[in-house]
Scaffold this motif. Structure first.
Motif, PDB file in Angstrom:
ATOM      1  N   ALA A 137     -73.243 -50.082 -35.734  1.00 39.38           N
ATOM      2  CA  ALA A 137     -73.248 -51.311 -36.526  1.00 39.38           C
ATOM      3  C   ALA A 137     -74.644 -51.905 -36.686  1.00 39.38           C
ATOM      4  O   ALA A 137     -74.833 -52.835 -37.468  1.00 39.38           O
ATOM      5  CB  ALA A 137     -72.320 -52.350 -35.879  1.00 39.38           C
ATOM      6  N   TYR A 138     -75.616 -51.377 -35.952  1.00 38.76           N
ATOM      7  CA  TYR A 138     -76.954 -51.963 -35.948  1.00 38.76           C
ATOM      8  C   TYR A 138     -77.622 -51.883 -37.315  1.00 38.76           C
ATOM      9  O   TYR A 138     -77.641 -50.828 -37.965  1.00 38.76           O
ATOM     10  CB  TYR A 138     -77.830 -51.233 -34.926  1.00 38.76           C
ATOM     11  N   VAL A 139     -78.169 -52.995 -37.748  1.00 41.35           N
ATOM     12  CA  VAL A 139     -79.033 -53.037 -38.936  1.00 41.35           C
ATOM     13  C   VAL A 139     -80.223 -53.933 -38.616  1.00 41.35           C
ATOM     14  O   VAL A 139     -80.104 -54.863 -37.821  1.00 41.35           O
ATOM     15  CB  VAL A 139     -78.299 -53.564 -40.185  1.00 41.35           C
ATOM     16  N   PHE A 140     -81.350 -53.645 -39.220  1.00 41.72           N
ATOM     17  CA  PHE A 140     -82.554 -54.448 -39.018  1.00 41.72           C
ATOM     18  C   PHE A 140     -82.953 -55.034 -40.358  1.00 41.72           C
ATOM     19  O   PHE A 140     -83.467 -54.333 -41.222  1.00 41.72           O
ATOM     20  CB  PHE A 140     -83.681 -53.586 -38.444  1.00 41.72           C
ATOM     21  N   THR A 141     -82.692 -56.310 -40.541  1.00 44.92           N
ATOM     22  CA  THR A 141     -82.910 -56.948 -41.844  1.00 44.92           C
ATOM     23  C   THR A 141     -83.858 -58.138 -41.765  1.00 44.92           C
ATOM     24  O   THR A 141     -83.935 -58.923 -42.703  1.00 44.92           O
ATOM     25  CB  THR A 141     -81.573 -57.425 -42.424  1.00 44.92           C
ATOM     26  N   GLU A 142     -84.595 -58.243 -40.650  1.00 44.68           N
ATOM     27  CA  GLU A 142     -85.422 -59.427 -40.440  1.00 44.68           C
ATOM     28  C   GLU A 142     -86.428 -59.658 -41.566  1.00 44.68           C
ATOM     29  O   GLU A 142     -86.766 -60.808 -41.883  1.00 44.68           O
ATOM     30  CB  GLU A 142     -86.150 -59.309 -39.101  1.00 44.68           C
ATOM     31  N   TYR A 143     -86.884 -58.597 -42.190  1.00 43.08           N
ATOM     32  CA  TYR A 143     -87.942 -58.735 -43.193  1.00 43.08           C
ATOM     33  C   TYR A 143     -87.415 -58.640 -44.624  1.00 43.08           C
ATOM     34  O   TYR A 143     -88.199 -58.535 -45.559  1.00 43.08           O
ATOM     35  CB  TYR A 143     -89.028 -57.688 -42.946  1.00 43.08           C
ATOM     36  N   ARG A 144     -86.105 -58.697 -44.799  1.00 43.29           N
ATOM     37  CA  ARG A 144     -85.517 -58.659 -46.140  1.00 43.29           C
ATOM     38  C   ARG A 144     -85.207 -60.077 -46.615  1.00 43.29           C
ATOM     39  O   ARG A 144     -84.569 -60.848 -45.889  1.00 43.29           O
ATOM     40  CB  ARG A 144     -84.248 -57.812 -46.157  1.00 43.29           C
ATOM     41  N   SER A 145     -85.620 -60.401 -47.822  1.00 38.25           N
ATOM     42  CA  SER A 145     -85.321 -61.734 -48.354  1.00 38.25           C
ATOM     43  C   SER A 145     -83.833 -61.881 -48.658  1.00 38.25           C
ATOM     44  O   SER A 145     -83.271 -62.971 -48.554  1.00 38.25           O
ATOM     45  CB  SER A 145     -86.141 -62.000 -49.616  1.00 38.25           C
ATOM     46  N   GLU A 146     -83.183 -60.757 -49.024  1.00 46.82           N
ATOM     47  CA  GLU A 146     -81.736 -60.750 -49.211  1.00 46.82           C
ATOM     48  C   GLU A 146     -81.152 -59.778 -48.197  1.00 46.82           C
ATOM     49  O   GLU A 146     -81.448 -58.579 -48.228  1.00 46.82           O
ATOM     50  CB  GLU A 146     -81.378 -60.343 -50.638  1.00 46.82           C
ATOM     51  N   LYS A 147     -80.309 -60.289 -47.330  1.00 40.20           N
ATOM     52  CA  LYS A 147     -79.827 -59.490 -46.203  1.00 40.20           C
ATOM     53  C   LYS A 147     -78.756 -58.478 -46.599  1.00 40.20           C
ATOM     54  O   LYS A 147     -78.537 -57.492 -45.905  1.00 40.20           O
ATOM     55  CB  LYS A 147     -79.278 -60.406 -45.108  1.00 40.20           C
ATOM     56  N   GLY A 148     -78.040 -58.719 -47.708  1.00 38.88           N
ATOM     57  CA  GLY A 148     -76.949 -57.824 -48.078  1.00 38.88           C
ATOM     58  C   GLY A 148     -75.759 -58.012 -47.160  1.00 38.88           C
ATOM     59  O   GLY A 148     -75.646 -58.995 -46.422  1.00 38.88           O
ATOM     60  N   ASP A 149     -74.823 -57.065 -47.225  1.00 44.88           N
ATOM     61  CA  ASP A 149     -73.649 -57.143 -46.363  1.00 44.88           C
ATOM     62  C   ASP A 149     -74.065 -57.043 -44.905  1.00 44.88           C
ATOM     63  O   ASP A 149     -74.839 -56.158 -44.525  1.00 44.88           O
ATOM     64  CB  ASP A 149     -72.667 -56.002 -46.672  1.00 44.88           C
ATOM     65  N   GLY A 150     -73.555 -57.947 -44.085  1.00 44.97           N
ATOM     66  CA  GLY A 150     -73.867 -57.899 -42.668  1.00 44.97           C
ATOM     67  C   GLY A 150     -73.108 -56.787 -41.975  1.00 44.97           C
ATOM     68  O   GLY A 150     -72.204 -56.162 -42.552  1.00 44.97           O
ATOM     69  N   PRO A 151     -73.452 -56.505 -40.735  1.00 43.13           N
ATOM     70  CA  PRO A 151     -72.749 -55.461 -39.991  1.00 43.13           C
ATOM     71  C   PRO A 151     -71.353 -55.929 -39.584  1.00 43.13           C
ATOM     72  O   PRO A 151     -71.006 -57.103 -39.733  1.00 43.13           O
ATOM     73  CB  PRO A 151     -73.629 -55.270 -38.761  1.00 43.13           C
ATOM     74  N   LEU A 152     -70.561 -55.003 -39.104  1.00 45.52           N
ATOM     75  CA  LEU A 152     -69.261 -55.336 -38.533  1.00 45.52           C
ATOM     76  C   LEU A 152     -69.420 -56.474 -37.533  1.00 45.52           C
ATOM     77  O   LEU A 152     -70.267 -56.417 -36.649  1.00 45.52           O
ATOM     78  CB  LEU A 152     -68.690 -54.096 -37.829  1.00 45.52           C
ATOM     79  N   ALA A 153     -68.618 -57.529 -37.695  1.00 46.56           N
ATOM     80  CA  ALA A 153     -68.792 -58.717 -36.864  1.00 46.56           C
ATOM     81  C   ALA A 153     -68.047 -58.645 -35.545  1.00 46.56           C
ATOM     82  O   ALA A 153     -68.544 -59.104 -34.514  1.00 46.56           O
ATOM     83  CB  ALA A 153     -68.347 -59.959 -37.641  1.00 46.56           C
ATOM     84  N   LYS A 154     -66.840 -58.073 -35.551  1.00 44.51           N
ATOM     85  CA  LYS A 154     -66.046 -58.049 -34.325  1.00 44.51           C
ATOM     86  C   LYS A 154     -65.210 -56.785 -34.275  1.00 44.51           C
ATOM     87  O   LYS A 154     -64.707 -56.316 -35.300  1.00 44.51           O
ATOM     88  CB  LYS A 154     -65.126 -59.271 -34.235  1.00 44.51           C
ATOM     89  N   ALA A 155     -65.062 -56.233 -33.073  1.00 44.33           N
ATOM     90  CA  ALA A 155     -64.238 -55.044 -32.879  1.00 44.33           C
ATOM     91  C   ALA A 155     -63.291 -55.262 -31.701  1.00 44.33           C
ATOM     92  O   ALA A 155     -63.729 -55.644 -30.617  1.00 44.33           O
ATOM     93  CB  ALA A 155     -65.110 -53.818 -32.629  1.00 44.33           C
ATOM     94  N   ASP A 156     -62.017 -55.052 -31.939  1.00 48.35           N
ATOM     95  CA  ASP A 156     -61.016 -55.046 -30.870  1.00 48.35           C
ATOM     96  C   ASP A 156     -60.813 -53.603 -30.459  1.00 48.35           C
ATOM     97  O   ASP A 156     -60.312 -52.788 -31.247  1.00 48.35           O
ATOM     98  CB  ASP A 156     -59.694 -55.646 -31.357  1.00 48.35           C
TER      99      ASP A 156
END
Length: 500
Positions: A137-156
């Motif tokens: 699920a890891y993404v590195f978006t710190e330097y993007r002005s538009e983050k796009g879809d975020g990673p999976l938020a929660k997993a059961d």
């Protein structure tokens, strides 16, 4: 740090019926007679009247490794989608942890923008599935002005049938801490060199140390000069951003053994006066991957409360050409007094590591683990996914076996004595490179061996290729920093705590 919120759940009709997940993740296999469902998929299969494998087959599912097939549930389950991810073929009749880890990672990558997933792969291997989901699920978006879809938020994550609830909770917690530490390393590696340089790396390390109850010490360029760290000073002399040497330590009350970690921290490597080609020089932002890994590992040692004294020694420098750069032909006096003739300023990693190794050995550790993106020869010999493992024979083989078991990939390599003669210098005790093209990875290991006490079990992990993925994502590995070999170091520390 982007880590999904992870929780345990039971794989029952009641649990699935109450889930608020958007997607149910199941595993598939390439069986001898065709597509099979992995353990944990029983409830989802029952919702499709036992015909889930048949339906997936009509959609082209084969169960091959990392294959993703999505199926709308049409109200048969509270979740709107079943995501089937392939595990591949069984290995000697069993599903390996790495198969689960890669499948979980592939599923997590396919779930970008998803709020919540119900994951059944954990019924096969909870630890591996936890790591795979968190790392995939890891993404590195710190330097993007538009983050796009975020990673999976929660997993059961579904609890396995074997074991107690307490054991499952402990497994989830430990695997989560390991994944978080890998992500600490990934974040450092992926930070561009204009923001991550020796002093700023030291600042980040100080924050991590303070947050986790670790001892912290930093030597600046003035102290390094006074104490005679000629390798670190030589390499870092061409940059306006001076070098540092960090010492970060976890010291429990009753430590069974002392383990020293050393990681190469070249925050950017231009090659210095022996300038690298321009093509792909941007990848040299990853030349501090070893430093990131050992920092993350000592943080992990504190989180998992290993009964070991674990100390990371982290030499940091930026290797740039300028009027103050060290030159081919210079002789450096290393920490401890040994002299090195510099024949190539792009063989800088071994110089900073040598200083740090000598300092680490002064504390009389029981083991020394050192890692670095050290040689292009590692990639030539072993490719981008297999690390070279060198060092004292018994410990080398022990670590190589553990590295293979973690799925990070490592291969034991020799340090032939005859290569030492090629490092003879006309001026100094040793040269930093030979005049030969061959055995470059092994020569670097032979050079480092000169600075390790003869009776100290030690290992050198050359992760030049595996530490940074410049290709497409696969399994739980995205583009950029991979965090290798954090999981290997964690497993070696656990093994030392258990076996001595």
């Amino acid at each position: 740090m982007t880590v999904p919120k992870l929780a345990l759940t039971e794989n029952t009709d009641a649990a699935v019926g109450k889930t608020r997940a958007d997607v149910v993740v199941i595993g598939t296999l390439q069986g001898e007679d065709g597509l099979e469902l992995a353990a944990g998929a029983e409830v989802a299969d029952a919702a499709f009247d036992g015909k889930l494998a048949e339906v997936l087959g009509t959609l082209g599912a084969t169960g091959k490794a990392e294959e993703i097939v999505k199926l709308p549930t049409l109200g048969k389950l509270p979740a709107g989608v079943v995501l089937a991810v392939g595990l591949g073929k069984r290995k000697d009749g069993a599903i390996t942890p790495e198969q689960v880890r890669r499948a979980a990672g592939a599923a997590a990558r396919a779930l970008n923008g998803t709020e919540r997933a119900f994951v059944t792969l954990s019924a096969v291997d909870l630890h591996a599935a936890t790591e795979g989901i968190a790392l995939g699920a890891y993404v590195f978006t710190e330097y993007r002005s538009e983050k796009g879809d975020g990673p999976l938020a929660k997993a059961d994550l579904v609890s396995p049938a074997e074991g107690t609830a307490r054991e499952h909770k402990a497994t989830l917690k430990a695997a989560g801490f390991i994944a978080e530490s890998v992500i600490i390393a990934r974040d450092l590696i992926n930070t561009p060199p204009n923001d991550l340089f020796p002093a700023s790396f030291a600042d980040r390390a100080k924050k991590l140390a303070d947050a986790n109850g670790l001892e912290f010490e930093v030597l600046d360029e003035k102290i390094l000069k006074r104490k005679g760290f000629g390798g670190i000073l030589g390499v870092g002399g061409g940059s306006s951003r001076p070098p540092r040497l960090l010492r970060v330590s976890w010291k429990p009350a009753k430590a069974r053994k002392k383990v020293a970690l050393v990681g190469k921290g070249i925050t950017f490597d231009s090659g210095g006066i022996s300038l690298k080609p321009a093509a792909n020089m941007d990848h040299m932002t990853s030349d501090m991957s070893g430093a990131a890994a050992v920092l993350a590992s000592v943080v992990l040692a504190a989180k998992l409360k290993y009964p070991l004294e674990v100390t990371a020694h982290i030499p940091l420098a930026e290797n740039l050409p300028s009027g103050t750069s060290y030159r081919p032909g210079d002789v450096l006096t290393m920490y401890g007094g040994k002299t090195v003739e510099v024949l190539n300023t792009d063989a800088e990693g071994r110089l900073v590591l040598a200083d740090a190794i000598v300092r680490a050995a002064e504390e009389n550790p029981d083991y020394l683990i050192e890692t670095a993106t050290l040689t292009g020869a590692q990639v030539v010999a072993l490719g981008n996914r297999i690390s070279g493992v060198m060092g004292s024979d018994e410990f080398r083989d022990r670590v190589a076996g553990i590295m293979q078991a973690t799925g990070e990939g490592g291969w034991a390599m020799p340090l032939p004595d005859e290569l030492r003669g090629d490092l003879d210098s006309r001026l100094a005790d040793i040269a930093n490179v030979t005049g030969q093209r061959w055995a470059g990875m092994l020569v670097a290991g032979v050079f480092l061996r000169e600075f390790v006490p003869a009776d100290l079990p030690w290992v050198h992990l050359d992760v030049a290729g595996p530490a940074f993925n410049s290709g497409g994502p696969w399994g739980y590995t995205g583009k950029g920093g991979t965090g290798i070999p954090v999981r290997t170091i964690a497993a070696v520390l656990a093994d030392i705590a258990d076996q001595g």
